[in-house]
Design a protein around this motif. Structure first.
Motif, PDB file in Angstrom:
ATOM      1  N   VAL A 158      10.616   2.815   0.346  1.00 30.41           N
ATOM      2  CA  VAL A 158       9.522   2.791  -0.641  1.00 30.41           C
ATOM      3  C   VAL A 158       8.376   3.725  -0.246  1.00 30.41           C
ATOM      4  O   VAL A 158       7.557   4.087  -1.088  1.00 30.41           O
ATOM      5  CB  VAL A 158       8.979   1.361  -0.938  1.00 30.41           C
ATOM      6  CG1 VAL A 158      10.082   0.444  -1.413  1.00 30.41           C
ATOM      7  CG2 VAL A 158       8.247   0.758   0.246  1.00 30.41           C
ATOM      8  N   SER A 159       8.315   4.122   1.026  1.00 32.60           N
ATOM      9  CA  SER A 159       7.252   5.045   1.461  1.00 32.60           C
ATOM     10  C   SER A 159       7.792   6.452   1.686  1.00 32.60           C
ATOM     11  O   SER A 159       7.066   7.308   2.205  1.00 32.60           O
ATOM     12  CB  SER A 159       6.613   4.524   2.755  1.00 32.60           C
ATOM     13  OG  SER A 159       7.561   4.563   3.810  1.00 32.60           O
ATOM     14  N   SER A 160       9.026   6.694   1.336  1.00 31.18           N
ATOM     15  CA  SER A 160       9.672   8.006   1.538  1.00 31.18           C
ATOM     16  C   SER A 160       9.560   8.489   2.987  1.00 31.18           C
ATOM     17  O   SER A 160       9.212   9.641   3.252  1.00 31.18           O
ATOM     18  CB  SER A 160       9.074   9.062   0.602  1.00 31.18           C
ATOM     19  OG  SER A 160       9.204   8.658  -0.723  1.00 31.18           O
ATOM     20  N   GLY A 161       9.853   7.572   3.911  1.00 32.20           N
ATOM     21  CA  GLY A 161       9.965   8.003   5.306  1.00 32.20           C
ATOM     22  C   GLY A 161       8.725   7.842   6.149  1.00 32.20           C
ATOM     23  O   GLY A 161       8.494   8.624   7.071  1.00 32.20           O
ATOM     24  N   PHE A 173      13.061   4.199  -4.476  1.00 33.52           N
ATOM     25  CA  PHE A 173      11.998   3.398  -5.086  1.00 33.52           C
ATOM     26  C   PHE A 173      11.687   3.875  -6.508  1.00 33.52           C
ATOM     27  O   PHE A 173      11.315   3.070  -7.365  1.00 33.52           O
ATOM     28  CB  PHE A 173      10.755   3.436  -4.202  1.00 33.52           C
ATOM     29  CG  PHE A 173       9.665   2.517  -4.660  1.00 33.52           C
ATOM     30  CD1 PHE A 173       9.916   1.160  -4.851  1.00 33.52           C
ATOM     31  CD2 PHE A 173       8.399   2.994  -4.910  1.00 33.52           C
ATOM     32  CE1 PHE A 173       8.923   0.305  -5.279  1.00 33.52           C
ATOM     33  CE2 PHE A 173       7.384   2.146  -5.340  1.00 33.52           C
ATOM     34  CZ  PHE A 173       7.652   0.799  -5.536  1.00 33.52           C
ATOM     35  N   SER A 174      11.847   5.158  -6.768  1.00 31.53           N
ATOM     36  CA  SER A 174      11.550   5.674  -8.117  1.00 31.53           C
ATOM     37  C   SER A 174      12.378   4.958  -9.189  1.00 31.53           C
ATOM     38  O   SER A 174      11.911   4.771 -10.312  1.00 31.53           O
ATOM     39  CB  SER A 174      11.790   7.183  -8.168  1.00 31.53           C
ATOM     40  OG  SER A 174      13.123   7.478  -7.798  1.00 31.53           O
ATOM     41  N   VAL A 186       0.814  -1.219   0.000  1.00 29.60           N
ATOM     42  CA  VAL A 186       0.000   0.000   0.000  1.00 29.60           C
ATOM     43  C   VAL A 186       0.851   1.274   0.000  1.00 29.60           C
ATOM     44  O   VAL A 186       0.333   2.352  -0.288  1.00 29.60           O
ATOM     45  CB  VAL A 186      -1.014   0.040   1.176  1.00 29.60           C
ATOM     46  CG1 VAL A 186      -1.967  -1.134   1.097  1.00 29.60           C
ATOM     47  CG2 VAL A 186      -0.320   0.078   2.523  1.00 29.60           C
ATOM     48  N   ALA A 187       2.143   1.141   0.297  1.00 27.40           N
ATOM     49  CA  ALA A 187       2.993   2.346   0.405  1.00 27.40           C
ATOM     50  C   ALA A 187       2.948   3.231  -0.843  1.00 27.40           C
ATOM     51  O   ALA A 187       2.754   4.440  -0.731  1.00 27.40           O
ATOM     52  CB  ALA A 187       4.426   1.950   0.752  1.00 27.40           C
ATOM     53  N   PRO A 188       3.100   2.666  -2.057  1.00 18.09           N
ATOM     54  CA  PRO A 188       3.102   3.552  -3.231  1.00 18.09           C
ATOM     55  C   PRO A 188       1.739   4.186  -3.514  1.00 18.09           C
ATOM     56  O   PRO A 188       1.658   5.117  -4.311  1.00 18.09           O
ATOM     57  CB  PRO A 188       3.493   2.612  -4.389  1.00 18.09           C
ATOM     58  CG  PRO A 188       4.124   1.431  -3.746  1.00 18.09           C
ATOM     59  CD  PRO A 188       3.421   1.287  -2.427  1.00 18.09           C
ATOM     60  N   LEU A 189       0.690   3.702  -2.872  1.00 13.11           N
ATOM     61  CA  LEU A 189      -0.660   4.206  -3.131  1.00 13.11           C
ATOM     62  C   LEU A 189      -1.056   5.305  -2.142  1.00 13.11           C
ATOM     63  O   LEU A 189      -2.163   5.837  -2.223  1.00 13.11           O
ATOM     64  CB  LEU A 189      -1.678   3.058  -3.046  1.00 13.11           C
ATOM     65  CG  LEU A 189      -1.350   1.832  -3.901  1.00 13.11           C
ATOM     66  CD1 LEU A 189      -2.371   0.722  -3.642  1.00 13.11           C
ATOM     67  CD2 LEU A 189      -1.333   2.195  -5.387  1.00 13.11           C
ATOM     68  N   THR A 190      -0.184   5.588  -1.178  1.00 11.20           N
ATOM     69  CA  THR A 190      -0.493   6.587  -0.152  1.00 11.20           C
ATOM     70  C   THR A 190       0.658   7.597  -0.103  1.00 11.20           C
ATOM     71  O   THR A 190       1.744   7.346  -0.633  1.00 11.20           O
ATOM     72  CB  THR A 190      -0.655   5.904   1.223  1.00 11.20           C
ATOM     73  OG1 THR A 190       0.491   5.067   1.470  1.00 11.20           O
ATOM     74  CG2 THR A 190      -1.900   5.036   1.257  1.00 11.20           C
ATOM     75  N   ARG A 191       0.418   8.740   0.542  1.00  9.25           N
ATOM     76  CA  ARG A 191       1.414   9.805   0.526  1.00  9.25           C
ATOM     77  C   ARG A 191       1.885  10.239   1.907  1.00  9.25           C
ATOM     78  O   ARG A 191       3.004  10.692   2.071  1.00  9.25           O
ATOM     79  CB  ARG A 191       0.821  11.050  -0.160  1.00  9.25           C
ATOM     80  CG  ARG A 191       0.482  10.876  -1.609  1.00  9.25           C
ATOM     81  CD  ARG A 191       1.758  10.796  -2.411  1.00  9.25           C
ATOM     82  NE  ARG A 191       2.510  12.042  -2.311  1.00  9.25           N
ATOM     83  CZ  ARG A 191       2.681  12.881  -3.312  1.00  9.25           C
ATOM     84  NH1 ARG A 191       2.179  12.608  -4.484  1.00  9.25           N
ATOM     85  NH2 ARG A 191       3.384  13.979  -3.143  1.00  9.25           N
TER      86      ARG A 191
END
Lengths: 402, 457
Positions: A125-128, B34-35, A92-97
């Motif tokens: 992958v979740s930018s922190g 990840f990008s 779900v990480a890439p689908l949330t901000r």
């Protein structure tokens, strides 16, 4: 360190199956057939993010769920089976901000080296936005799934033998977290230099062997994964009594506790703060969230009726380690404010029926708390540390430069 | 009657910790953010590739007692990246290397089953073995495994994981609200395994996943590795080594299938291969030479020579002649955490041969390492490369390739844009995905169908 009185209230939701009531899957709003799909979890976390919550936790276990505390059961009338919590969080990480993603990790049967790189990668992958909830397993049947050790059977929790077993399991979990944390720090932030002139990709002086030697582990390091964006992702744990309070006090950034009233909240907070002092971490900010199971409806009678209906379906009244709240969002807001006066910094709510009570939290409770001026109106940070008001920690191995 | 055209399988290896990846190129991006993974995976999916592949390492390499710093160092966790990539791709297979030595079957099986659920049936497991105490120093159990037991543990590990995958049949969850029955069967997931390496029992807690079991790959060229693949794998990764060697490997491995009751098409042979493209063949060859110079700096050449000499050679001039002294043949090796070290089984003979080769061609140390090191597999115009790949597959030297670009993450773009359309024109590569699962892409039967087939025969 204690929170300031004007600090905002923090809010988390604990995701588990179709909800925390064992009959929750039978509600028409539940989606029991979708439990093993990515879309189910993506929808739940998106709803939590719509409500501006700080984080979601994802429950896990290394055996089937059971109606018994420590033994398996043979029931077919409750949800059984679940997906790996770290993988759900990553999916779900890439689908949330903005929302924090805190999967459960069982320290008793896992390798801290693997956990460290998995959570560091979740942070990448979740930018922190990564964290973990560390848990022990005292279940003999889960130990049998691994076949590497026997966990002695606990009969009475308060017996000296049980206390010894649990103390060992929690000590092992504390060491597990210590190894994980050291591995997160085993790369300095600027270790990757890509110096074309000398052909060096990294500055190896900025990578560190952790050389952890303890009763349960010896781990050399360094990690294979560079330091995560938050430096240290959030470590959290659920704690019911002194031994787990000690784990929280020694190793966590966030503890979930289970006060049933404001007086209990005050007593628990005092005990954890004392343990924190004893662990030499008095100056570090440690969040303490109260855990509550919630049945939320606009009409309090409806919430109570729903609980009764589910209890009837389950064949017995639902009991929980946490206080079970039944009522309206405004009544819950009153309760949270009351409990919070005991020194808690936030709450982790366990929705009785996810399909019903999660939207009731995000669309009912959250606006109520916003009206009272105790909850955010927009995400103010992009990292979980930022949302929790925690600084990015310094690096423990940073080399002194002249 | 001519043989029907074989369909080519293509996969992409995310560039990373290896001496193929050129990090010094200005186009080289992050291999951690990840990008980079998203860009690489989406290119592979746009090109209709079968799958993306991630390698693994569980201890940073060392040489001469220090962490090796000349190649890319560091990588993210395999399962976590693959689960996240499942969110940004629809069809691409997601293959990860997971070690059978420093893991336990229950945990790995639930991770792969979870990945298969969360990706809608796109998970694959490249089973590898390890035994060394060096890597073991990062794990609570240490490096206990004698080398001779690594395949026996790997085979039992895989067999145990399969028992766990098969402990759910796929029809247990009924979720009948009115009847109050979530499970049809209280015993769902029950398993008992007693063996040489594992003695475990209980209940597996992940229901059967879309592919039943993840696709299983095996890498390794040893006799034991080939036998393991023939018995248990859906595909074998090999090294690209030219048409004749490729055909010999292909014939050998496929011939081993019969003794396990398996058909010729139940194991795919997929060599890893690099490529360099140019507008003309000459330009591609020049570019390929330039890439090799980037891959092998003077410092890298000396370090590579140390694998054979097993001595500190930092005092030597990489642009000068090879050392006159002989390799140190003691047991303790200067390089640790690296598979290549075992390639040179007779260092004295290798050193002698290399000295002769260098003298005959007037090669410096760096020239020698460049000329004898990893060669690019496919060098030429897109047309040359498409034709060569097709010839390779049609003449049964492989069933396809795992492409290893040398640039992260854009190194696949040119292949996707220029070579794939030519393969499609030749009618040997899909223009659209026909199925949704990795088993569909690879033409592999669902394990339940395979079970039914065996039961019926």
């Amino acid at each position: 360190m204690s929170p300031t009185p004007s600090a905002p209230l923090h809010l988390a939701v604990a995701l588990d199956g179709t909800g925390w009531h064992p009959a929750s899957w039978r509600e028409p709003v539940s989606r029991p057939g979708d439990l093993f799909t990515a879309g189910y979890w993506a929808d739940l976390v998106a709803e939590a993010e719509r409500g501006l919550l700080d984080l979601v936790t994802v429950e896990d276990g290394l055996g089937p769920q059971s109606s018994h505390l420590l033994d398996p059961d043979e029931r077919t009338d409750q949800v059984r089976g679940r997906l790996d919590a770290v993988l759900i969080a990553a999916r779900v990480a890439p689908l949330t901000r903005h929302i924090g993603l805190v999967p459960t990790v069982v320290a008793t049967h896992t390798e801290p080296f693997h956990i460290s790189k998995a959570i560091a990668t979740l942070d990448h992958v979740s930018s922190g936005r990564a964290g973990l909830r560390v848990q022990i397993s005292a279940r003999p049947n889960e130990a049998a799934h691994f076949g590497r050790r026997v966990v002695p059977r606990i009969d009475a929790y308060d017996s000296p033998a049980a206390q010894e077993v649990l103390t060992d399991l929690f000590d092992e979990a504390a060491d597990h977290v210590e190894v994980v944390r050291r591995l997160w720090d085993s790369w300095e932030d600027d270790a990757e230099i890509r110096d074309v002139a000398t052909g060096r990709f990294i500055d190896r002086d900025k990578l560190h062997y952790i050389d952890f030697q303890g009763r349960f582990f010896s781990v050399r390091g360094p990690s294979i994964t560079p330091r995560p964006p938050q430096g240290q992702p959030i470590v959290s744990a659920l704690a019911h009594r002194t031994v787990p309070y000690r784990l929280v006090a020694r190793q966590a950034d966030l503890g979930y506790v289970i006060p049933h009233d404001a007086g209990q909240a005050r007593a628990i907070v005092a005990e954890v703060r004392a343990e924190q002092q004893a662990a030499g971490r008095a100056e570090e900010f440690l969040h303490l969230f109260g855990d509550l199971v919630v049945f939320l409806d606009d009409d309090p009678a409806e919430a109570a009726a729903r609980r009764d209906r589910l209890d009837t379906l389950a064949g017995q009244p639902y009991i929980s380690d946490a206080r079970i709240f039944t009522g309206t969002p405004a009544q819950l807001a009153d309760l949270l404010e009351d409990l919070r006066a005991g020194g808690l910094t936030g709450f982790r709510l366990r929705p009785a029926v996810l399909g019903h009570d999660l939207p009731a939290i995000t669309r009912g409770l959250v606006p109520e708390l916003q009206r009272r001026g105790v909850f955010r109106h927009a995400y103010e940070a992009d990292t979980l540390r930022g949302l929790l008001g925690l600084p990015r920690p310094a690096h423990r191995y940073t080399t002194a430069t002249a | 009657m001519s043989k029907p055209l074989k369909q080519i399988h293509l996969a992409a290896h995310f560039p990373g910790v290896n001496n193929t990846t050129v990090w010094s190129d200005p186009r080289a991006g992050s291999h951690i953010e990840f990008s980079s993974f998203v860009r690489f995976a989406q290119t592979a999916e746009r090109a209709k590739f079968d799958f993306l592949f991630l390698a693994e390492g569980l201890r940073l390499r060392e040489q001469g007692g220090s962490i090796y710093d000349l190649d890319v160092v560091g990588r993210p966790d395999t399962f976590t990246v693959l689960a996240a990539l499942a969110a940004v791709t629809d069809r691409l297979g997601l293959t990860g290397t997971i070690n059978s030595t420093f893991n336990e079957p229950y945990e790995v099986a639930r991770q792969f089953a979870s990945l298969d659920h969360l990706s809608g049936g796109r998970a694959a497991w490249n089973v590898v073995t390890s035994w060394d105490a060096f890597t073991g120093e990062n794990f609570r159990r240490g490096g206990f495994l004698p080398q001779g037991e690594r395949y026996s543990r790997a085979r039992e590990f895989l067999a145990t994981a399969n028992e766990l995958f098969d402990s759910w049949h796929g029809d247990e969850i009924i979720a009948d609200r009115a009847a109050g029955a979530f499970l049809r069967d209280a015993e769902a997931g029950a398993f008992v395994h007693q063996g040489q390496h594992f003695d475990i029992h209980g209940r597996f807690n992940v229901p059967r996943s879309p592919q039943g079991r993840p696709v299983v790959f095996q890498a390794g060229d040893s006799d034991e590795g080939r036998e393991f693949a023939a018995a248990d794998a859906d595909a074998i990764f090999s090294r690209y080594s030219g048409l004749e060697e490729g055909r010999a490997f292909y014939t050998d491995v496929k011939s081993r299938l019969a003794r396990y009751g398996r058909r010729h098409d139940q194991l795919l042979i997929l060599p890893a291969a690099t490529f360099v493209l140019g507008d003309t063949d000459t330009e591609a060859r020049e570019l390929a030479h330039e890439v090799r110079r980037q891959q092998v700096s003077g410092a890298t050449a000396l370090k590579h020579l140390e694998f054979v000499w097993n001595r500190d050679l930092s005092a030597y001039d990489p642009d000068g002649p090879l050392p006159e002294i002989d390799p140190d043949v003691s047991e303790e090796h200067i390089a640790r955490g690296r598979a290549q070290v075992r390639m040179y089984r007779d260092p004295l003979a290798t050193a002698r041969a290399w000295r002769e080769l260098a003298a005959a061609h007037h090669w410096s140390i760096r020239d020698l390492v460049i000329e004898t090191g990893n060669r690019q597999a496919f060098v030429g115009t897109p047309d040359t490369v498409a034709r060569t790949i097709d010839d390779f597959v049609q003449s049964d030297a492989s069933d396809g390739f795992i492409l290893v670009p040398h640039i992260t993450p854009g190194g696949l773009d040119e292949f996707a844009d220029k070579v794939v359309p030519l393969l499609q024109e030749r009618g040997v590569f899909r223009t659209e995905y026909e199925g949704t699962t990795l088993r569909d892409h690879l033409g592999l039967a669902h394990p339940d169908d395979a079970r039914d087939e065996r039961a019926a025969s």
